[in-house]
Structure formats: C-alpha cells, structure tokens
Enzyme design. Structure first.
Site, PDB file in Angstrom:
ATOM      1  N   GLU A 197      -1.982  -7.202   7.311  1.00 40.28           N
ATOM      2  CA  GLU A 197      -0.654  -7.174   7.902  1.00 40.28           C
ATOM      3  C   GLU A 197      -0.636  -8.084   9.137  1.00 40.28           C
ATOM      4  O   GLU A 197      -1.685  -8.465   9.669  1.00 40.28           O
ATOM      5  CB  GLU A 197      -0.301  -5.728   8.294  1.00 40.28           C
ATOM      6  CG  GLU A 197       1.039  -5.527   8.969  1.00 40.28           C
ATOM      7  CD  GLU A 197       2.218  -5.921   8.098  1.00 40.28           C
ATOM      8  OE1 GLU A 197       2.474  -7.146   8.018  1.00 40.28           O
ATOM      9  OE2 GLU A 197       2.887  -5.033   7.536  1.00 40.28           O
ATOM     10  N   HIS A 230       0.822  -1.212   0.000  1.00 43.78           N
ATOM     11  CA  HIS A 230       0.000   0.000   0.000  1.00 43.78           C
ATOM     12  C   HIS A 230       0.853   1.259   0.000  1.00 43.78           C
ATOM     13  O   HIS A 230       2.042   1.240   0.339  1.00 43.78           O
ATOM     14  CB  HIS A 230      -0.921   0.009   1.228  1.00 43.78           C
ATOM     15  CG  HIS A 230      -0.149   0.005   2.532  1.00 43.78           C
ATOM     16  ND1 HIS A 230       0.422   1.141   3.065  1.00 43.78           N
ATOM     17  CD2 HIS A 230       0.155  -1.001   3.382  1.00 43.78           C
ATOM     18  CE1 HIS A 230       1.033   0.839   4.198  1.00 43.78           C
ATOM     19  NE2 HIS A 230       0.891  -0.465   4.415  1.00 43.78           N
TER      20      HIS A 230
END
Length: 222
Positions: free
Chosen positions: A84, A11
């Site tokens: 994550e 990202h």
C-alpha cells in the site's frame, strides 16, 4: 503479443479497516471477517487456472493470497513493491483525527495534490506520483513476465486505484471515482504497457458488506 489477464484483488478486512484507522505500511493482519472473505474469495476462484499468485509482503495481503494459493495448489510470490502507499505520520491514526492533527497535510491529501508530502512518522511517506510509479512498474513487470497467461495480484486499495487510473487514463490529481471493496476481484488485460479494465468490484462471492476504507463507508453488495 498476447494480453495478460490480471486479477487485481484487495485483501480481506482488518480490524483497522473496520474502525477506519489508516494502515499504509503498518502490518495489520486480517480479522475474523477478513479471513472469512479470503476463504470465500478462494472458493470463487478455484475453477480459474492461475499461473501465478503474487502478493504484497504485508500480512493482510499474504493471508488473503494464501487462501487462494492453497486451493490453486501453487505457491505465493511475495513482492514488497506491491505494498500500500506509505502515509508517513498519518499511519495508525483514525481518519476522523487527521483534520485536527495535520490540517495542512490533510487538506493537500484530500485535494489529491500529486507531490504533496505527509508528516514524518514511523515510515517515510510517498507522494501520489511516487506511489503510482512504483505500483505500475511492478504490475507491468508481472504482465510481461506472464505474458498471455492469467495471474492474480493480491494487494491493497491504493494499488488497485493506481491500475484503475492507468486503465482510464485519469490524471493523478483526479479524485477517486470508484469504490474499492475488501476481497474484491478486479479484472484487467495488459498488452505491453497498455492496460484495459475488464471488470471492477466483483464481490458476488461475499454475502456481507464490502468495506471501503478511503470512502469510510460500508457499501452494500449488489
């Protein structure tokens, strides 16, 4: 069996990346620079036909994937399994605070102990072993689902590192040996359960530094 081309993408930058604060499962949006990076990334990929775009459900990944999807004319598939790693009580803390707040757990983390636990926090932490298993199950699932095609998976630094370790057959306790850039393109080919690294850390589409939050440094684009 035809290989599946997977573009694993980190990202764009967030405010917490910039101030070196650990995010994990906490849902932090892109900052202005991260949005710029995501748009540049989307333009760089506009002439590559992607059969699917899959994203972690955390908004920093969803926002990055959305820019790619808009130019590709496809919808984004959302998958919580691509989040994550969860860092438990480390989440929300500055990296610089961790040694004094959680010395024992911090030392175990820095030593890459595969089964080391994090202190309790808003979310339940994951060991390296748990995280790696989760990530690779999901990556291989999409490789199988889109066999012989090209897809993008937009996720997080830790997710990219899991794929790198798998491709290089590195043990879980090995220290990180690569830089993981925001909005970087990392290309893999997957055939069955075999994963091959084709290209790492492509940020040619960016005209500013990429931020590696784990290494806590800004590395200039080459």
């Amino acid at each position: 069996m035809k290989p599946t081309e997977i573009l694993l993408i980190r990202h764009g930058e967030t405010a917490w990346n910039a101030e070196r604060r650990l995010q994990g499962h906490l849902d932090i949006p892109l900052n202005a620079e991260g949005t710029r990076q995501a748009k540049a990334l989307a333009w760089a990929l506009q002439n590559e036909k992607l059969h699917a775009i899959v994203s972690s459900d955390l908004q920093r990944a969803v926002q990055t994937a959305g820019e790619i999807a808009r130019l590709q004319g496809v919808s984004t598939r959302i998958d919580k399994g691509l989040r994550e790693r969860c860092f438990g009580g480390f989440e929300g803390k500055l990296y610089s605070e961790l040694p004094s707040l959680y010395r024992r757990e911090y030392n175990a983390w820095q030593a890459h102990e595969p089964d080391a636990q994090f202190p309790p926090g808003e979310n339940e932490g994951e060991t390296i072993r748990q995280f790696h298993k989760r990530v690779m199950e999901h990556v291989l699932h999409y490789a199988k689902q889109f066999e012989g095609k090209k897809i993008a998976i937009v996720a997080h630094g830790g997710v990219l590192e899991c794929a790198y370790r798998a491709a290089k057959d590195l043990p879980l306790h090995a220290p990180r040996e690569v830089t993981i850039y925001n909005a970087s393109i990392n290309r893999f080919e997957v055939t069955g359960k075999d994963i091959k690294l084709v290209q790492w850390g492509d940020i040619a589409h960016l005209d500013a530094d990429g931020l590696d939050e784990i290494n806590q440094t800004k590395v200039e684009k080459h």
